[in-house]
Enzyme design. Structure first.
Site, PDB file in Angstrom:
ATOM      1  N   THR A  11       0.830  -1.209   0.000  1.00 12.90           N
ATOM      2  CA  THR A  11       0.000   0.000   0.000  1.00 12.90           C
ATOM      3  C   THR A  11       0.865   1.259   0.000  1.00 12.90           C
ATOM      4  OG1 THR A  11      -1.555  -1.276   1.301  1.00 12.90           O
ATOM      5  CG2 THR A  11      -1.910   1.091   1.237  1.00 12.90           C
ATOM      6  N   GLY A 127       0.747   8.908  10.252  1.00  9.71           N
ATOM      7  CA  GLY A 127       0.569   8.849   8.786  1.00  9.71           C
ATOM      8  C   GLY A 127       0.925  10.164   8.120  1.00  9.71           C
ATOM      9  N   ILE A 129       0.108  13.190   9.002  1.00 10.47           N
ATOM     10  CA  ILE A 129       0.161  14.383   9.871  1.00 10.47           C
ATOM     11  C   ILE A 129       1.623  14.777  10.089  1.00 10.47           C
ATOM     12  CG2 ILE A 129      -0.436  15.341  12.137  1.00 10.47           C
ATOM     13  CD1 ILE A 129      -2.461  13.063  12.463  1.00 10.47           C
ATOM     14  N   GLY A 180     -11.426  -2.204   5.439  1.00  8.88           N
ATOM     15  CA  GLY A 180     -10.000  -2.276   5.109  1.00  8.88           C
ATOM     16  C   GLY A 180      -9.117  -1.516   6.086  1.00  8.88           C
ATOM     17  N   GLU A 183      -6.472  -5.045  10.087  1.00  5.04           N
ATOM     18  CA  GLU A 183      -5.909  -6.241   9.453  1.00  5.04           C
ATOM     19  C   GLU A 183      -6.775  -7.441   9.839  1.00  5.04           C
ATOM     20  OE1 GLU A 183      -2.935  -5.920   7.832  1.00  5.04           O
ATOM     21  OE2 GLU A 183      -2.757  -3.813   8.419  1.00  5.04           O
ATOM     22  N   LYS A 198       4.305   4.043  18.489  1.00  2.00           N
ATOM     23  CA  LYS A 198       4.281   5.444  18.054  1.00  2.00           C
ATOM     24  C   LYS A 198       4.555   6.376  19.241  1.00  2.00           C
ATOM     25  CE  LYS A 198       1.091   4.456  14.268  1.00  2.00           C
ATOM     26  NZ  LYS A 198      -0.328   4.289  13.926  1.00  2.00           N
ATOM     27  N   GLY A 294      -3.424   5.045   5.801  1.00  2.00           N
ATOM     28  CA  GLY A 294      -3.926   5.037   4.425  1.00  2.00           C
ATOM     29  C   GLY A 294      -2.800   5.279   3.440  1.00  2.00           C
TER      30      GLY A 294
HETATM   31  N1  HSE Z   1      -2.930   0.198  11.699  1.00  2.00           N
HETATM   32  C1  HSE Z   1      -2.524   1.561  11.859  1.00  2.00           C
HETATM   33  C2  HSE Z   1      -3.733   2.401  12.291  1.00  2.00           C
HETATM   34  C3  HSE Z   1      -1.965   2.057  10.549  1.00  2.00           C
HETATM   35  O1  HSE Z   1      -4.852   1.886  12.283  1.00  2.00           O
HETATM   36  O2  HSE Z   1      -3.574   3.545  12.684  1.00  2.00           O
HETATM   37  C4  HSE Z   1      -1.059   3.225  10.648  1.00  2.00           C
HETATM   38  O3  HSE Z   1       0.029   3.007  11.479  1.00  2.00           O
END
Ligand code: HSE
Length: 399
Positions: A11, A127, A129, A180, A183, A198, A294
């Site tokens: 992705t 992501g 940000i 989606g 997982e 994080k 995403g």
């Molecule tokens: N699985 C993570 C989330 C993806 O849902 O935030 C980004 O790290």
């Protein structure tokens, strides 16, 4: 033309390829960027640039023309071995891999410094940000006091569905999977591990000493029920999975579901969105908000790091150092200070005799009382709660 390689064509990797292909003209004045290799073990026979694909990592490692490598493989191995070899070979590396940064960050950053190359990871937290770069530059004049984040989109989506649509946890999780977001094995998200890594990265950045994610007490959202959501509402809160860290003399960090006041801005962060509140000693409070996951939000942060490294061709690189933390740098979890929301079968008199004047809420579940304590350490709370008949408890966020 500056040559880039992409490792992992999933992705994020495919998003990086598409942004570089489509937006390249924007960077023409700077230094055009082109993809020379894409490393993936799979075949992509219908790809319009089939010639870019390789299954051989050495093609990238040994090609002197490759200036910057995007690691979008995910997981620890072989991402760690590949990244280390690339940095040691003098190549800049950009990644979205929070697991790798949280686990091997100190070593990889040290190699990058020694080799005068970049190891950049804006996309690993939040992501799309911008948060890593602001913490390393725009907020440098401040001593960071506190970080409070909604750091995982999947769990925020699930909790939002529970709060707004009255779905229970498993229905909301199944909808997250259908959309989606989650997982098929959603444990890294719902057990809080993703948010924990994080938070470890942000805390290491904020205070320049490595916070090992294994030292962060972490609890996910799997035990949150619709009754908890109703209690929260009755008291004027919503439930969010919060990554919280602060530094006084020591660092205190934890990931857990928390009651968040409906008056606090993080309460309005819904669906898959993420937000991070940073409190600095002169800045006060700032909130960074946006799409935390995403394809394109994440890939746009990756490509921005690629451009950053290209901008510094020939220059001394800005580097980060995460010193090893001294023994006792991280406070034990039971020294955290919170108010606690408690569900109990005990009589109100007994509750008040232990906890003093508390706020009560009845009528959510027969035979059960919900109450919120005053501020106390977790140790103090657990000592008292052990005497009561406690069904469950949730911490209340003190912003
Ligand atoms: N699985 C993570 C989330 C993806 O849902 O935030 C980004 O790290």
């Amino acid at each position: 033309m500056v040559k880039v390689a992409i490792m992992g064509y999933g992705t994020v990797g495919s998003g990086v390829y598409e942004i570089i292909r489509d937006n390249n003209f924007d960077y023409e004045a700077l230094n055009p960027i082109g993809v020379k290799y894409i490393l993936d073990i799979r075949d992509f026979p219908d790809h319009p640039q089939k010639e870019l694909f390789t299954k051989n990592f050495d093609d990238i490692l040994n090609d002197g023309e490759v200036y910057c490598v995007v690691e979008a493989m995910g997981g620890l191995h072989p991402a760690y071995e590949f990244t280390k070899a690339l940095l040691e070979n003098g190549k800049n590396v950009v990644t979205s891999n929070k697991e790798l940064v949280a686990t091997y960050g100190p070593e990889l950053l040290q190699i990058a410094k020694d080799k005068n190359v970049n190891y950049l990871f804006e996309a690993s937290v939040g992501g799309g940000i911008p948060i890593i770069k602001p913490m390393c530059s725009s907020l440098m004049s401040n001593k960071i006091q506190k970080i409070i984040g909604i750091l995982n989109g999947t769990t925020n989506f699930i909790l939002t569905e529970m709060i707004e649509k009255n779905k229970d946890f498993s229905e909301a999780l199944s909808d997250a999977q259908k959309n989606g977001y989650a997982e098929r094995d959603p444990s890294a998200d719902v057990e809080g591990h993703d948010a924990c890594r994080k938070l470890a990265i942000l805390s290491s950045l904020a205070w320049s000493e490595y916070v090992d994610y294994k030292d962060i007490d972490t609890e996910g959202i799997t035990k949150i029920t619709l009754d908890d959501v109703k209690y929260a509402d009755k008291f004027g809160y919503v439930i969010k999975l919060i990554g919280y860290s602060e530094k006084n003399d020591k660092v205190f960090a934890r990931v857990s579901p928390m009651f968040v006041s409906k008056n606090y801005p993080l309460s309005g962060v819904c669906g898959v969105f993420n937000a991070i509140v940073v409190k600095g000693n002169y800045l006060g409070t700032s909130m960074f908000y946006g799409r935390g996951a995403g394809k394109f939000p994440t890939a746009s942060a990756v490509v921005a790091d690629v451009i950053d490294s290209v901008r510094h061709i020939g220059a001394k690189k800005q580097y980060l150092e995460w010193k090893p933390a001294a023994e006792g740098y991280i406070k034990p979890a039971n020294e955290g200070v919170f108010r606690f929301f408690v569900r109990s079968q005990s009589q109100k008199e007994q509750i008040e005799s232990l906890f003093g004047n508390v706020e009560f809420a009845d009528g959510i579940k027969d035979g059960e009382t919900g109450f919120i304590t005053d501020l106390m350490t977790e140790k103090e709370f657990l000592d008292k709660a052990n005497i009561l008949n406690v069904n469950s408890f949730i911490r209340v966020l003190e912003a």
